[in-house]
Design a protein around this motif. Structure first.
Motif, PDB file in Angstrom:
ATOM      1  N   ILE A 230       1.010  -1.326  -0.024  1.00 45.69           N
ATOM      2  CA  ILE A 230       0.073   0.037   0.095  1.00 45.69           C
ATOM      3  C   ILE A 230       0.812   1.166  -0.103  1.00 45.69           C
ATOM      4  N   VAL A 231       0.838   1.822  -1.063  1.00 49.40           N
ATOM      5  CA  VAL A 231       1.682   3.358  -1.231  1.00 49.40           C
ATOM      6  C   VAL A 231       0.856   4.439  -0.669  1.00 49.40           C
ATOM      7  N   VAL A 232       1.571   5.277   0.114  1.00 46.39           N
ATOM      8  CA  VAL A 232       0.984   6.434   0.854  1.00 46.39           C
ATOM      9  C   VAL A 232       1.971   7.511   0.550  1.00 46.39           C
ATOM     10  N   THR A 233       1.601   8.813  -0.039  1.00 46.96           N
ATOM     11  CA  THR A 233       2.550   9.760  -0.620  1.00 46.96           C
ATOM     12  C   THR A 233       2.281  11.132   0.339  1.00 46.96           C
ATOM     13  N   SER A 234       1.489  11.013   1.148  1.00 46.97           N
ATOM     14  CA  SER A 234       1.131  12.397   1.839  1.00 46.97           C
ATOM     15  C   SER A 234       0.642  12.019   3.186  1.00 46.97           C
TER      16      SER A 234
ATOM     17  N   GLU B  61      -5.451  -8.805  10.537  1.00 40.19           N
ATOM     18  CA  GLU B  61      -3.690  -9.025  10.309  1.00 40.19           C
ATOM     19  C   GLU B  61      -3.584  -7.890   9.257  1.00 40.19           C
ATOM     20  N   THR B  62      -2.586  -7.106   9.376  1.00 37.66           N
ATOM     21  CA  THR B  62      -2.028  -6.197   8.267  1.00 37.66           C
ATOM     22  C   THR B  62      -2.103  -6.738   6.885  1.00 37.66           C
ATOM     23  N   PRO B  63      -2.907  -5.694   6.097  1.00 38.16           N
ATOM     24  CA  PRO B  63      -3.095  -6.291   4.730  1.00 38.16           C
ATOM     25  C   PRO B  63      -1.993  -6.394   3.807  1.00 38.16           C
ATOM     26  N   ALA B  64      -1.009  -5.501   4.013  1.00 44.45           N
ATOM     27  CA  ALA B  64       0.082  -5.544   2.987  1.00 44.45           C
ATOM     28  C   ALA B  64       1.340  -4.511   3.768  1.00 44.45           C
ATOM     29  N   LYS B  65       2.447  -4.743   2.983  1.00 44.79           N
ATOM     30  CA  LYS B  65       3.447  -3.797   3.413  1.00 44.79           C
ATOM     31  C   LYS B  65       3.144  -2.454   3.238  1.00 44.79           C
ATOM     32  N   VAL B  66       3.563  -1.275   3.845  1.00 41.06           N
ATOM     33  CA  VAL B  66       3.130  -0.007   3.347  1.00 41.06           C
ATOM     34  C   VAL B  66       4.427   0.720   3.158  1.00 41.06           C
ATOM     35  N   ALA B  67       4.518   1.473   2.294  1.00 43.15           N
ATOM     36  CA  ALA B  67       5.556   2.253   1.666  1.00 43.15           C
ATOM     37  C   ALA B  67       5.072   3.575   1.632  1.00 43.15           C
ATOM     38  N   ALA B  68       6.135   4.416   2.438  1.00 40.12           N
ATOM     39  CA  ALA B  68       5.424   5.883   2.641  1.00 40.12           C
ATOM     40  C   ALA B  68       6.535   6.955   1.643  1.00 40.12           C
ATOM     41  N   VAL B  69       6.085   7.792   1.256  1.00 38.46           N
ATOM     42  CA  VAL B  69       7.009   8.877   0.371  1.00 38.46           C
ATOM     43  C   VAL B  69       6.927  10.094   1.403  1.00 38.46           C
ATOM     44  N   GLY B  70       8.415  10.348   2.025  1.00 39.68           N
ATOM     45  CA  GLY B  70       8.486  11.419   2.980  1.00 39.68           C
ATOM     46  C   GLY B  70       8.529  11.089   4.383  1.00 39.68           C
TER      47      GLY B  70
ATOM     48  N   LEU C 248      -6.158   6.558   5.265  1.00 39.53           N
ATOM     49  CA  LEU C 248      -5.972   5.334   5.104  1.00 39.53           C
ATOM     50  C   LEU C 248      -6.048   4.800   6.581  1.00 39.53           C
ATOM     51  N   ALA C 249      -5.623   5.691   7.668  1.00 41.39           N
ATOM     52  CA  ALA C 249      -5.780   5.245   9.049  1.00 41.39           C
ATOM     53  C   ALA C 249      -7.326   4.969   9.391  1.00 41.39           C
ATOM     54  N   ALA C 250      -8.162   6.023   8.857  1.00 40.54           N
ATOM     55  CA  ALA C 250      -9.628   6.099   9.059  1.00 40.54           C
ATOM     56  C   ALA C 250     -10.347   4.511   8.489  1.00 40.54           C
ATOM     57  N   ALA C 251      -9.518   4.022   7.593  1.00 43.62           N
ATOM     58  CA  ALA C 251     -10.113   2.813   7.021  1.00 43.62           C
ATOM     59  C   ALA C 251      -9.335   1.550   7.324  1.00 43.62           C
ATOM     60  N   TRP C 252      -8.560   1.625   8.001  1.00 45.34           N
ATOM     61  CA  TRP C 252      -7.359   0.516   8.413  1.00 45.34           C
ATOM     62  C   TRP C 252      -8.073  -0.595   9.067  1.00 45.34           C
ATOM     63  N   PRO C 253      -7.724  -1.756   8.845  1.00 48.54           N
ATOM     64  CA  PRO C 253      -8.554  -2.766   9.566  1.00 48.54           C
ATOM     65  C   PRO C 253      -7.637  -3.313  10.566  1.00 48.54           C
ATOM     66  N   TYR C 254      -7.645  -2.502  11.884  1.00 49.93           N
ATOM     67  CA  TYR C 254      -6.919  -2.864  13.089  1.00 49.93           C
ATOM     68  C   TYR C 254      -6.962  -4.088  13.681  1.00 49.93           C
ATOM     69  N   GLU C 255      -8.451  -4.516  13.509  1.00 51.87           N
ATOM     70  CA  GLU C 255      -8.705  -5.749  14.200  1.00 51.87           C
ATOM     71  C   GLU C 255      -8.194  -6.976  13.436  1.00 51.87           C
TER      72      GLU C 255
ATOM     73  N   ARG D 287       2.838   6.105  11.287  1.00 47.62           N
ATOM     74  CA  ARG D 287       3.465   5.525  12.577  1.00 47.62           C
ATOM     75  C   ARG D 287       2.695   6.148  13.657  1.00 47.62           C
ATOM     76  N   ALA D 288       2.069   7.343  13.658  1.00 48.23           N
ATOM     77  CA  ALA D 288       1.391   7.859  14.646  1.00 48.23           C
ATOM     78  C   ALA D 288      -0.015   7.122  14.975  1.00 48.23           C
ATOM     79  N   ALA D 289      -0.453   6.622  13.546  1.00 47.25           N
ATOM     80  CA  ALA D 289      -1.734   5.886  13.498  1.00 47.25           C
ATOM     81  C   ALA D 289      -1.395   4.333  13.884  1.00 47.25           C
ATOM     82  N   ASP D 290      -0.241   4.020  14.131  1.00 44.80           N
ATOM     83  CA  ASP D 290      -0.024   2.634  14.546  1.00 44.80           C
ATOM     84  C   ASP D 290      -0.010   1.934  13.247  1.00 44.80           C
ATOM     85  N   ILE D 291       0.300   2.333  12.057  1.00 44.44           N
ATOM     86  CA  ILE D 291       0.660   1.586  10.931  1.00 44.44           C
ATOM     87  C   ILE D 291       2.073   1.498  10.774  1.00 44.44           C
ATOM     88  N   ASP D 292       2.619   0.189  10.579  1.00 42.51           N
ATOM     89  CA  ASP D 292       3.985   0.057  10.457  1.00 42.51           C
ATOM     90  C   ASP D 292       4.239   0.387   9.002  1.00 42.51           C
ATOM     91  N   VAL D 293       5.629   0.953   8.872  1.00 40.46           N
ATOM     92  CA  VAL D 293       5.910   1.547   7.605  1.00 40.46           C
ATOM     93  C   VAL D 293       7.180   0.601   7.176  1.00 40.46           C
TER      94      VAL D 293
END
Length: 199
Positions: free
Chosen positions: A105-109, A125-134, A116-123, A142-148
């Motif tokens: 899952i690629v996040v650029t801002s 298993e993590t659905p995919a690796k997350v790539a972040a730009v910047g 993404l955090a508002a839609a994230w399935p915290y309950e 990370r503040a939303a407890d989503i690993d990068v």
């Protein structure tokens, strides 16, 4: 279109109205959507008032630089807000679906990170690796407890396209983005063999 930037009515009118509310002499006003600031100059006091019009949290660097200059009075007047786009429900459904497999899952801002955090399935298993730009995007995730899992060496879509690790056959990429984002990322990843779903 996962989310969209909304200009809050006419920027110049809003800035002039705000200067009036601040009881500043309205001798001149100028606005620039490109630079995200507006200037008001009083010929009586020789004081220049600068309004920073980007959304909350985006003015810190410019505000600090302007305040170091003598004769400038800086005001923060956000004129941009972000709203969820029509694809938000689809994003949530894809993240929660058991039959969807994503390599990244690629996040650029930071705004995309928030949505993404508002839609994230915290309950689940993590659905995919997350790539972040910047760095700001990484910190927002990370503040939303989503690993990068990956950040490019330079905070641009072009560099992410060049550096994103992949399997030999590519993989599926979920790209939640602003309606105003360019197509650099999805076109570049598709050229490398990835299958990109942009929302």
């Amino acid at each position: 279109m996962m989310f969209r930037a909304v200009a809050l009515v006419w920027l110049q009118s809003l800035c002039v109205a705000a200067f009036t509310a601040l009881r500043l002499p309205a001798t001149a006003a100028h606005s620039s959507m490109h630079n995200k600031w507006a200037v008001h100059c009083s010929s009586e006091t020789k004081t220049i008032h600068v309004a920073l019009t980007r959304e909350d949290g985006k003015n810190d660097k410019l505000r600090k630089a302007l305040r170091e200059r003598a004769g400038l009075v800086v005001h923060e007047l956000p004129c941009i807000a972000h709203a969820d786009g029509p694809d938000f429900g689809t994003l949530r459904d894809l993240l929660h679906a058991d039959d969807e497999e994503w390599e990244y899952i690629v996040v650029t801002s930071p705004e995309a990170a928030r949505v993404l955090a508002a839609a994230w399935p915290y309950e689940h298993e993590t659905p995919a690796k997350v790539a972040a730009v910047g760095k700001a995007t990484e910190l927002a995730l990370r503040a939303a407890d989503i690993d990068v899992s990956f950040c490019p060496s330079k905070a641009t879509a072009k560099v992410l396209v060049e550096e994103l690790p992949s399997s030999s056959s590519g993989g599926n990429v979920l790209y939640p983005a602003s309606s105003q984002a360019k197509q650099t990322l999805e076109e570049g990843l598709e050229a490398r063999g990835f299958s990109v779903t942009r929302l």
